[in-house]
Design a protein around this motif. Structure first.
Motif, PDB file in Angstrom:
ATOM      1  N   PRO A   1      10.307  -5.912  -5.020  1.00  0.00           N
ATOM      2  CA  PRO A   1       8.869  -5.739  -5.229  1.00  0.00           C
ATOM      3  C   PRO A   1       8.239  -4.565  -4.490  1.00  0.00           C
ATOM      4  O   PRO A   1       7.013  -4.412  -4.504  1.00  0.00           O
ATOM      5  CB  PRO A   1       8.306  -7.059  -4.698  1.00  0.00           C
ATOM      6  CG  PRO A   1       9.217  -7.388  -3.557  1.00  0.00           C
ATOM      7  CD  PRO A   1      10.598  -6.918  -3.986  1.00  0.00           C
ATOM      8  N   GLY A   2       9.052  -3.740  -3.828  1.00  0.00           N
ATOM      9  CA  GLY A   2       8.489  -2.684  -3.000  1.00  0.00           C
ATOM     10  C   GLY A   2       8.254  -3.168  -1.582  1.00  0.00           C
ATOM     11  O   GLY A   2       8.601  -4.294  -1.222  1.00  0.00           O
ATOM     12  N   VAL A   3       7.658  -2.323  -0.760  1.00  0.00           N
ATOM     13  CA  VAL A   3       7.453  -2.629   0.657  1.00  0.00           C
ATOM     14  C   VAL A   3       6.034  -3.157   0.829  1.00  0.00           C
ATOM     15  O   VAL A   3       5.060  -2.443   0.571  1.00  0.00           O
ATOM     16  CB  VAL A   3       7.696  -1.391   1.533  1.00  0.00           C
ATOM     17  CG1 VAL A   3       7.700  -1.777   3.008  1.00  0.00           C
ATOM     18  CG2 VAL A   3       9.021  -0.720   1.169  1.00  0.00           C
ATOM     19  N   ILE A   4       5.915  -4.397   1.265  1.00  0.00           N
ATOM     20  CA  ILE A   4       4.633  -5.111   1.237  1.00  0.00           C
ATOM     21  C   ILE A   4       4.171  -5.422   2.659  1.00  0.00           C
ATOM     22  O   ILE A   4       4.972  -5.749   3.537  1.00  0.00           O
ATOM     23  CB  ILE A   4       4.773  -6.410   0.429  1.00  0.00           C
ATOM     24  CG1 ILE A   4       5.391  -6.103  -0.945  1.00  0.00           C
ATOM     25  CG2 ILE A   4       3.430  -7.094   0.249  1.00  0.00           C
ATOM     26  CD1 ILE A   4       5.906  -7.331  -1.656  1.00  0.00           C
ATOM     27  N   ASP A   5       2.878  -5.339   2.880  1.00  0.00           N
ATOM     28  CA  ASP A   5       2.295  -5.567   4.203  1.00  0.00           C
ATOM     29  C   ASP A   5       2.147  -7.074   4.448  1.00  0.00           C
ATOM     30  O   ASP A   5       1.085  -7.657   4.239  1.00  0.00           O
ATOM     31  CB  ASP A   5       0.935  -4.877   4.284  1.00  0.00           C
ATOM     32  CG  ASP A   5       0.467  -4.705   5.722  1.00  0.00           C
ATOM     33  OD1 ASP A   5       1.203  -5.101   6.644  1.00  0.00           O
ATOM     34  OD2 ASP A   5      -0.633  -4.162   5.922  1.00  0.00           O
ATOM     35  N   THR A   6       3.232  -7.694   4.898  1.00  0.00           N
ATOM     36  CA  THR A   6       3.255  -9.135   5.145  1.00  0.00           C
ATOM     37  C   THR A   6       3.698  -9.417   6.580  1.00  0.00           C
ATOM     38  O   THR A   6       4.017  -8.507   7.344  1.00  0.00           O
ATOM     39  CB  THR A   6       4.239  -9.827   4.184  1.00  0.00           C
ATOM     40  OG1 THR A   6       5.556  -9.304   4.422  1.00  0.00           O
ATOM     41  CG2 THR A   6       3.858  -9.572   2.734  1.00  0.00           C
ATOM     42  N   ASP A   7       3.749 -10.708   6.924  1.00  0.00           N
ATOM     43  CA  ASP A   7       4.216 -11.099   8.258  1.00  0.00           C
ATOM     44  C   ASP A   7       5.653 -10.649   8.493  1.00  0.00           C
ATOM     45  O   ASP A   7       6.047 -10.374   9.631  1.00  0.00           O
ATOM     46  CB  ASP A   7       4.127 -12.622   8.415  1.00  0.00           C
ATOM     47  CG  ASP A   7       2.690 -13.123   8.481  1.00  0.00           C
ATOM     48  OD1 ASP A   7       1.800 -12.296   8.718  1.00  0.00           O
ATOM     49  OD2 ASP A   7       2.475 -14.338   8.302  1.00  0.00           O
TER      50      ASP A   7
ATOM     51  N   LEU B   1       6.249   3.159   8.324  1.00  0.00           N
ATOM     52  CA  LEU B   1       5.709   2.742   7.030  1.00  0.00           C
ATOM     53  C   LEU B   1       4.279   2.248   7.165  1.00  0.00           C
ATOM     54  O   LEU B   1       3.420   2.534   6.329  1.00  0.00           O
ATOM     55  CB  LEU B   1       6.587   1.633   6.424  1.00  0.00           C
ATOM     56  CG  LEU B   1       7.976   2.018   5.938  1.00  0.00           C
ATOM     57  CD1 LEU B   1       8.743   0.767   5.514  1.00  0.00           C
ATOM     58  CD2 LEU B   1       7.903   3.007   4.777  1.00  0.00           C
ATOM     59  N   LYS B   2       4.013   1.525   8.251  1.00  0.00           N
ATOM     60  CA  LYS B   2       2.666   0.995   8.485  1.00  0.00           C
ATOM     61  C   LYS B   2       1.698   2.112   8.844  1.00  0.00           C
ATOM     62  O   LYS B   2       0.622   2.230   8.236  1.00  0.00           O
ATOM     63  CB  LYS B   2       2.712  -0.054   9.602  1.00  0.00           C
ATOM     64  CG  LYS B   2       1.352  -0.630   9.988  1.00  0.00           C
ATOM     65  CD  LYS B   2       0.736  -1.446   8.872  1.00  0.00           C
ATOM     66  CE  LYS B   2      -0.521  -2.161   9.353  1.00  0.00           C
ATOM     67  NZ  LYS B   2      -1.162  -2.956   8.257  1.00  0.00           N
ATOM     68  N   THR B   3       2.072   2.937   9.808  1.00  0.00           N
ATOM     69  CA  THR B   3       1.161   4.000  10.248  1.00  0.00           C
ATOM     70  C   THR B   3       0.967   5.052   9.159  1.00  0.00           C
ATOM     71  O   THR B   3      -0.080   5.704   9.093  1.00  0.00           O
ATOM     72  CB  THR B   3       1.680   4.672  11.524  1.00  0.00           C
ATOM     73  OG1 THR B   3       3.001   5.187  11.295  1.00  0.00           O
ATOM     74  CG2 THR B   3       1.734   3.676  12.680  1.00  0.00           C
ATOM     75  N   GLY B   4       1.969   5.205   8.292  1.00  0.00           N
ATOM     76  CA  GLY B   4       1.870   6.177   7.213  1.00  0.00           C
ATOM     77  C   GLY B   4       1.185   5.661   5.964  1.00  0.00           C
ATOM     78  O   GLY B   4       1.095   6.378   4.956  1.00  0.00           O
ATOM     79  N   GLY B   5       0.688   4.431   6.014  1.00  0.00           N
ATOM     80  CA  GLY B   5      -0.022   3.863   4.871  1.00  0.00           C
ATOM     81  C   GLY B   5       0.842   3.662   3.645  1.00  0.00           C
ATOM     82  O   GLY B   5       0.361   3.728   2.509  1.00  0.00           O
ATOM     83  N   GLN B   6       2.132   3.369   3.863  1.00  0.00           N
ATOM     84  CA  GLN B   6       3.062   3.247   2.739  1.00  0.00           C
ATOM     85  C   GLN B   6       3.314   1.799   2.321  1.00  0.00           C
ATOM     86  O   GLN B   6       4.158   1.547   1.452  1.00  0.00           O
ATOM     87  CB  GLN B   6       4.392   3.914   3.103  1.00  0.00           C
ATOM     88  CG  GLN B   6       4.269   5.407   3.385  1.00  0.00           C
ATOM     89  CD  GLN B   6       5.606   6.025   3.760  1.00  0.00           C
ATOM     90  OE1 GLN B   6       6.558   5.956   2.992  1.00  0.00           O
ATOM     91  NE2 GLN B   6       5.680   6.602   4.942  1.00  0.00           N
ATOM     92  N   LEU B   7       2.602   0.848   2.945  1.00  0.00           N
ATOM     93  CA  LEU B   7       2.794  -0.558   2.602  1.00  0.00           C
ATOM     94  C   LEU B   7       1.810  -0.982   1.514  1.00  0.00           C
ATOM     95  O   LEU B   7       0.631  -0.643   1.551  1.00  0.00           O
ATOM     96  CB  LEU B   7       2.602  -1.434   3.843  1.00  0.00           C
ATOM     97  CG  LEU B   7       3.568  -1.189   5.009  1.00  0.00           C
ATOM     98  CD1 LEU B   7       3.240  -2.111   6.169  1.00  0.00           C
ATOM     99  CD2 LEU B   7       5.013  -1.373   4.567  1.00  0.00           C
ATOM    100  N   THR B   8       2.305  -1.751   0.564  1.00  0.00           N
ATOM    101  CA  THR B   8       1.472  -2.279  -0.511  1.00  0.00           C
ATOM    102  C   THR B   8       0.851  -3.597  -0.070  1.00  0.00           C
ATOM    103  O   THR B   8       1.504  -4.411   0.587  1.00  0.00           O
ATOM    104  CB  THR B   8       2.329  -2.514  -1.765  1.00  0.00           C
ATOM    105  OG1 THR B   8       3.011  -1.302  -2.103  1.00  0.00           O
ATOM    106  CG2 THR B   8       1.481  -2.962  -2.942  1.00  0.00           C
TER     107      THR B   8
END
Length: 253
Positions: A189-195, A217-224
Protein backbone atom coordinates in the motif's frame (compact mmCIF):
# COMPACT_ATOMS: atom_id res chain seq x y z
CA UNK A 1 -30.30 -10.18 -7.27
CA UNK A 2 -29.58 -8.51 -3.92
CA UNK A 3 -28.03 -5.05 -4.00
CA UNK A 4 -26.11 -5.54 -0.77
CA UNK A 5 -22.34 -5.88 -1.08
CA UNK A 6 -20.35 -7.70 1.61
CA UNK A 7 -16.87 -6.70 2.76
CA UNK A 8 -14.96 -8.51 5.49
CA UNK A 9 -12.05 -6.52 6.92
CA UNK A 10 -9.43 -7.48 9.50
CA UNK A 11 -7.51 -5.00 11.62
CA UNK A 12 -10.12 -2.26 11.38
CA UNK A 13 -9.61 -0.66 14.79
CA UNK A 14 -6.85 1.81 13.84
CA UNK A 15 -4.54 3.11 11.13
CA UNK A 16 -5.30 2.36 7.50
CA UNK A 17 -7.69 -0.41 8.54
CA UNK A 18 -9.89 2.08 10.38
CA UNK A 19 -9.69 4.49 7.46
CA UNK A 20 -10.78 1.75 5.05
CA UNK A 21 -13.65 0.80 7.34
CA UNK A 22 -14.85 4.40 7.48
CA UNK A 23 -14.77 4.66 3.68
CA UNK A 24 -16.59 1.35 3.26
CA UNK A 25 -19.57 2.48 5.33
CA UNK A 26 -21.98 3.19 2.50
CA UNK A 27 -25.67 2.41 1.95
CA UNK A 28 -26.12 -0.97 0.34
CA UNK A 29 -22.99 -2.35 1.97
CA UNK A 30 -22.50 -4.77 4.84
CA UNK A 31 -19.14 -4.41 6.55
CA UNK A 32 -17.86 -7.03 8.98
CA UNK A 33 -14.80 -5.89 10.93
CA UNK A 34 -12.64 -8.51 12.62
CA UNK A 35 -10.38 -6.94 15.25
CA UNK A 36 -9.34 -7.39 18.86
CA UNK A 37 -11.52 -4.47 19.93
CA UNK A 38 -14.73 -2.82 18.84
CA UNK A 39 -14.61 0.81 17.73
CA UNK A 40 -17.45 2.98 19.04
CA UNK A 41 -16.71 5.75 16.54
CA UNK A 42 -17.11 3.28 13.69
CA UNK A 43 -20.46 2.08 15.02
CA UNK A 44 -21.73 5.65 15.16
CA UNK A 45 -20.51 6.36 11.63
CA UNK A 46 -22.31 3.26 10.33
CA UNK A 47 -25.56 4.42 11.85
CA UNK A 48 -25.21 7.86 10.26
CA UNK A 49 -24.28 6.38 6.86
CA UNK A 50 -27.13 3.90 6.76
CA UNK A 51 -24.68 1.03 6.39
CA UNK A 52 -24.80 -2.38 8.05
CA UNK A 53 -21.84 -2.98 10.37
CA UNK A 54 -20.83 -5.96 12.45
CA UNK A 55 -17.76 -5.88 14.66
CA UNK A 56 -16.33 -9.21 15.75
CA UNK A 57 -13.90 -9.12 18.66
CA UNK A 58 -11.30 -11.68 17.68
CA UNK A 59 -7.60 -12.07 18.45
CA UNK A 60 -6.14 -13.03 15.08
CA UNK A 61 -3.30 -14.88 16.74
CA UNK A 62 -6.07 -17.48 17.12
CA UNK A 63 -6.53 -17.71 13.38
CA UNK A 64 -8.17 -21.12 13.25
CA UNK A 65 -10.93 -19.98 15.59
CA UNK A 66 -11.48 -16.84 13.51
CA UNK A 67 -11.63 -18.88 10.31
CA UNK A 68 -14.20 -21.30 11.74
CA UNK A 69 -16.34 -18.35 12.85
CA UNK A 70 -16.10 -16.78 9.41
CA UNK A 71 -16.91 -19.99 7.56
CA UNK A 72 -19.92 -20.71 9.74
CA UNK A 73 -21.25 -17.15 9.36
CA UNK A 74 -20.87 -17.15 5.57
CA UNK A 75 -22.54 -20.56 5.31
CA UNK A 76 -25.47 -19.26 7.33
CA UNK A 77 -25.88 -16.26 5.00
CA UNK A 78 -26.25 -18.45 1.94
CA UNK A 79 -25.37 -17.86 -1.73
CA UNK A 80 -28.20 -15.40 -2.45
CA UNK A 81 -27.54 -12.93 0.36
CA UNK A 82 -25.10 -10.56 -1.35
CA UNK A 83 -24.34 -9.09 -4.77
CA UNK A 84 -20.61 -9.47 -4.17
CA UNK A 85 -18.26 -10.65 -1.44
CA UNK A 86 -14.79 -9.32 -0.60
CA UNK A 87 -12.26 -10.27 2.05
CA UNK A 88 -9.56 -7.73 2.98
CA UNK A 89 -6.70 -9.20 5.01
CA UNK A 90 -5.31 -6.04 6.57
CA UNK A 91 -4.25 -6.99 10.12
CA UNK A 92 -0.58 -7.40 10.90
CA UNK A 93 1.85 -6.82 13.73
CA UNK A 94 5.47 -5.82 13.85
CA UNK A 95 7.37 -7.47 16.70
CA UNK A 96 10.08 -5.75 18.72
CA UNK A 97 12.67 -4.61 16.21
CA UNK A 98 15.78 -6.73 16.71
CA UNK A 99 17.96 -9.27 14.94
CA UNK A 100 16.38 -12.71 14.90
CA UNK A 101 19.00 -13.93 17.37
CA UNK A 102 17.82 -11.35 19.92
CA UNK A 103 14.08 -11.72 19.28
CA UNK A 104 11.59 -13.11 21.76
CA UNK A 105 10.26 -16.45 20.56
CA UNK A 106 6.70 -15.49 21.46
CA UNK A 107 7.00 -12.28 19.42
CA UNK A 108 8.14 -14.22 16.35
CA UNK A 109 5.29 -16.71 16.69
CA UNK A 110 2.69 -13.96 17.16
CA UNK A 111 3.90 -11.97 14.13
CA UNK A 112 3.68 -15.05 11.92
CA UNK A 113 0.28 -16.10 13.26
CA UNK A 114 -1.32 -12.69 12.78
CA UNK A 115 0.53 -11.71 9.61
CA UNK A 116 0.55 -14.98 7.68
CA UNK A 117 -1.33 -17.83 9.32
CA UNK A 118 -4.55 -15.88 9.96
CA UNK A 119 -4.79 -14.41 6.43
CA UNK A 120 -4.22 -17.84 4.92
CA UNK A 121 -6.83 -19.48 7.15
CA UNK A 122 -9.39 -16.71 6.62
CA UNK A 123 -8.83 -16.83 2.87
CA UNK A 124 -9.34 -20.60 2.87
CA UNK A 125 -12.55 -20.25 4.90
CA UNK A 126 -13.86 -17.40 2.75
CA UNK A 127 -13.18 -19.11 -0.57
CA UNK A 128 -14.49 -22.46 0.60
CA UNK A 129 -17.72 -21.08 2.05
CA UNK A 130 -18.49 -18.89 -0.97
CA UNK A 131 -17.37 -21.20 -3.78
CA UNK A 132 -20.95 -21.87 -4.85
CA UNK A 133 -21.90 -18.17 -4.78
CA UNK A 134 -22.59 -16.94 -8.32
CA UNK A 135 -21.38 -13.42 -7.53
CA UNK A 136 -18.03 -11.63 -7.91
CA UNK A 137 -15.63 -12.55 -5.10
CA UNK A 138 -12.33 -10.90 -4.25
CA UNK A 139 -9.54 -11.33 -1.73
CA UNK A 140 -7.27 -8.34 -1.13
CA UNK A 141 -4.33 -8.94 1.21
CA UNK A 142 -2.32 -5.95 2.42
CA UNK A 143 1.32 -6.77 1.89
CA UNK A 144 4.44 -4.60 2.11
CA UNK A 145 7.55 -3.72 0.20
CA UNK A 146 9.34 -5.56 3.00
CA UNK A 147 7.87 -8.77 1.68
CA UNK A 148 9.90 -8.18 -1.45
CA UNK A 149 13.02 -6.60 0.03
CA UNK A 150 15.00 -7.96 2.96
CA UNK A 151 15.70 -5.69 5.92
CA UNK A 152 17.85 -6.26 8.98
CA UNK A 153 16.05 -6.74 12.31
CA UNK A 154 12.76 -7.38 10.48
CA UNK A 155 12.91 -11.14 9.78
CA UNK A 156 9.48 -12.06 11.14
CA UNK A 157 7.58 -9.21 9.50
CA UNK A 158 9.40 -9.64 6.17
CA UNK A 159 8.79 -13.39 6.23
CA UNK A 160 5.07 -12.95 6.94
CA UNK A 161 4.62 -10.53 4.05
CA UNK A 162 6.72 -12.63 1.66
CA UNK A 163 4.61 -15.63 2.59
CA UNK A 164 1.44 -13.61 1.98
CA UNK A 165 2.66 -12.69 -1.50
CA UNK A 166 3.49 -16.26 -2.41
CA UNK A 167 0.37 -17.94 -1.06
CA UNK A 168 -1.62 -15.36 -3.04
CA UNK A 169 0.20 -16.41 -6.21
CA UNK A 170 -0.77 -20.01 -5.47
CA UNK A 171 -4.42 -19.15 -4.78
CA UNK A 172 -4.56 -17.16 -8.02
CA UNK A 173 -3.58 -20.34 -9.89
CA UNK A 174 -6.21 -22.34 -7.99
CA UNK A 175 -9.00 -19.87 -8.72
CA UNK A 176 -8.07 -19.28 -12.38
CA UNK A 177 -9.24 -22.77 -13.39
CA UNK A 178 -12.63 -22.53 -11.66
CA UNK A 179 -15.81 -21.41 -13.49
CA UNK A 180 -16.39 -18.52 -11.06
CA UNK A 181 -13.01 -18.29 -9.41
CA UNK A 182 -12.25 -15.43 -7.06
CA UNK A 183 -9.89 -12.59 -8.00
CA UNK A 184 -7.01 -12.28 -5.54
CA UNK A 185 -4.21 -9.78 -4.99
CA UNK A 186 -1.49 -9.16 -2.42
CA UNK A 187 -1.01 -5.40 -2.55
CA UNK A 188 1.75 -3.23 -1.10
CA UNK A 189 0.00 0.00 0.00
CA UNK A 190 2.97 2.37 0.01
CA UNK A 191 4.60 4.00 3.03
CA UNK A 192 1.93 5.14 5.48
CA UNK A 193 2.14 7.43 8.51
CA UNK A 194 1.03 4.95 11.18
CA UNK A 195 2.17 3.76 14.61
CA UNK A 196 4.29 1.16 12.82
CA UNK A 197 6.31 3.91 11.15
CA UNK A 198 6.74 5.62 14.52
CA UNK A 199 8.11 2.38 15.91
CA UNK A 200 10.50 1.92 12.99
CA UNK A 201 12.01 5.41 13.04
CA UNK A 202 12.19 5.51 16.83
CA UNK A 203 14.35 2.40 17.20
CA UNK A 204 18.03 2.66 18.15
CA UNK A 205 20.03 2.50 14.88
CA UNK A 206 22.42 0.13 16.62
CA UNK A 207 19.62 -2.44 16.64
CA UNK A 208 17.98 -1.32 13.40
CA UNK A 209 20.34 0.06 10.74
CA UNK A 210 17.47 1.39 8.61
CA UNK A 211 16.02 3.61 11.36
CA UNK A 212 17.52 6.82 9.87
CA UNK A 213 15.94 6.02 6.50
CA UNK A 214 12.50 5.79 8.08
CA UNK A 215 13.11 9.02 9.98
CA UNK A 216 13.98 10.72 6.68
CA UNK A 217 10.69 9.55 5.17
CA UNK A 218 8.86 11.44 7.91
CA UNK A 219 10.93 14.62 7.79
CA UNK A 220 10.85 14.56 3.99
CA UNK A 221 7.06 14.44 3.87
CA UNK A 222 7.07 11.13 1.99
CA UNK A 223 4.53 9.33 4.19
CA UNK A 224 0.95 8.89 3.02
CA UNK A 225 -1.86 9.56 5.49
CA UNK A 226 -3.97 6.53 6.49
CA UNK A 227 -7.03 8.08 4.82
CA UNK A 228 -5.23 8.72 1.53
CA UNK A 229 -3.67 5.24 1.59
CA UNK A 230 -7.09 3.70 2.23
CA UNK A 231 -8.55 5.59 -0.73
CA UNK A 232 -5.80 4.33 -3.03
CA UNK A 233 -6.12 0.74 -1.83
CA UNK A 234 -9.90 0.68 -2.21
CA UNK A 235 -9.58 2.24 -5.66
CA UNK A 236 -7.21 -0.60 -6.60
CA UNK A 237 -9.80 -3.07 -5.36
CA UNK A 238 -12.35 -1.60 -7.79
CA UNK A 239 -10.07 -1.73 -10.83
CA UNK A 240 -11.39 -3.72 -13.76
CA UNK A 241 -8.09 -5.60 -13.91
CA UNK A 242 -7.97 -6.41 -10.19
CA UNK A 243 -6.24 -9.75 -9.71
CA UNK A 244 -4.58 -9.83 -13.13
CA UNK A 245 -1.31 -9.41 -11.26
CA UNK A 246 -1.67 -11.34 -7.99
CA UNK A 247 1.24 -9.47 -6.37
CA UNK A 248 1.14 -5.71 -6.92
CA UNK A 249 2.08 -2.32 -5.52
CA UNK A 250 -0.39 0.56 -5.23
CA UNK A 251 2.27 2.89 -6.62
CA UNK A 252 2.24 1.03 -9.93
CA UNK A 253 0.31 2.56 -12.82
Amino acid sequence: MPLNHLTLLTGASRGMGLAMAQQLLRPGHTLVCISRHRNAELAQAASQAGATLEQWEQDLSQGEQAAHTLRDWLTAQGPAAFASATLINNAGVIPRIAPLSASELADIANALRVGLEAPMLLTAAFLGATESWAVPRKVLSISSGLGRRAMASQAAYCAAKAGMDHFTRCVALDEAIKPNGAKVCSLAPGVIDTDMQLQLRGTDPAAFPDAPNFANLKTGGQLTSPADAATRVLAWLERADFGTNPVADVREA
